[in-house]
Write a protein that holds these residues in place. Structure first.
Motif, short mmCIF file in Angstrom:
data_model
loop_
_atom_site.label_atom_id
_atom_site.label_comp_id
_atom_site.label_asym_id
_atom_site.label_seq_id
_atom_site.Cartn_x
_atom_site.Cartn_y
_atom_site.Cartn_z
N LYS A 12 -2.49 -12.50 2.41
CA LYS A 12 -2.31 -12.26 0.99
C LYS A 12 -1.81 -10.83 0.82
N LYS A 13 -0.96 -10.62 -0.18
CA LYS A 13 -0.40 -9.29 -0.40
C LYS A 13 -1.07 -8.63 -1.61
N TYR A 14 -1.40 -7.36 -1.46
CA TYR A 14 -2.00 -6.57 -2.52
C TYR A 14 -1.15 -5.34 -2.77
N LYS A 15 -1.04 -4.93 -4.03
CA LYS A 15 -0.38 -3.66 -4.36
C LYS A 15 -1.47 -2.61 -4.46
N ALA A 68 -10.75 0.29 -10.40
CA ALA A 68 -10.45 -0.15 -11.76
C ALA A 68 -8.94 -0.34 -11.88
N PRO A 69 -8.47 -1.17 -12.80
CA PRO A 69 -7.02 -1.40 -12.91
C PRO A 69 -6.25 -0.11 -13.14
N ILE A 70 -5.18 0.07 -12.35
CA ILE A 70 -4.33 1.25 -12.46
C ILE A 70 -3.07 0.90 -13.24
N SER A 71 -2.57 -0.32 -13.03
CA SER A 71 -1.43 -0.83 -13.78
C SER A 71 -1.60 -2.34 -13.89
N ARG A 72 -0.56 -3.02 -14.32
CA ARG A 72 -0.66 -4.46 -14.51
C ARG A 72 -1.05 -5.20 -13.22
N ASN A 73 -0.50 -4.77 -12.10
CA ASN A 73 -0.76 -5.47 -10.84
C ASN A 73 -1.61 -4.69 -9.84
N LYS A 74 -1.83 -3.41 -10.06
CA LYS A 74 -2.54 -2.60 -9.07
C LYS A 74 -4.02 -2.50 -9.39
N ARG A 75 -4.85 -3.01 -8.46
CA ARG A 75 -6.31 -2.90 -8.58
C ARG A 75 -6.92 -2.37 -7.30
N TRP A 76 -6.10 -1.78 -6.44
CA TRP A 76 -6.55 -1.26 -5.16
C TRP A 76 -5.99 0.15 -4.97
N VAL A 109 2.17 0.99 -2.53
CA VAL A 109 2.50 0.29 -1.29
C VAL A 109 2.03 -1.15 -1.43
N VAL A 110 2.75 -2.05 -0.80
CA VAL A 110 2.34 -3.45 -0.75
C VAL A 110 1.73 -3.68 0.62
N VAL A 111 0.50 -4.19 0.62
CA VAL A 111 -0.26 -4.34 1.86
C VAL A 111 -0.53 -5.82 2.11
N ARG A 112 -0.22 -6.29 3.32
CA ARG A 112 -0.53 -7.67 3.70
C ARG A 112 -1.86 -7.69 4.45
#
Length: 78
Positions: free
Chosen positions: A40-43, A63-71, A19-22
């Motif tokens: 700011k938007k977070y994946k 911890a990093p889950i993929s290239r852009n996901k850290r949450w 999900v993309v969260v603002r």
């Protein structure tokens, strides 16, 4: 070091398990003394694809889950 927890609104749920969260923060401008809203938007990782657009959720740093996901989406917060 404790993991940060942020509250935000889901703006996209099109990706699988993501999900993309603002997240919006407010602060006072140092010179103008005007309240400024900045977002700011977070994946975030949503394992069960449970959350839909418009839901207010809490996300936690991980911890990093993929290239852009850290949450990750937190389970229901008491």
């Amino acid at each position: 070091m404790p993991r940060r927890i942020l509250q935000g609104v889901v703006v996209s749920d099109k990706n699988d398990k993501t999900v993309v969260v603002r997240v919006e923060r407010r602060y006072s401008h140092p010179l103008l003394q005007k309240t400024i809203r900045q977002s700011k938007k977070y994946k975030a990782h949503d394992e069960s694809n449970r959350f839909k657009i418009g839901d207010t959720i809490f996300i936690q740093e991980s911890a990093p889950i993929s290239r852009n996901k850290r949450w990750v989406v937190m389970p229901e917060r008491a």
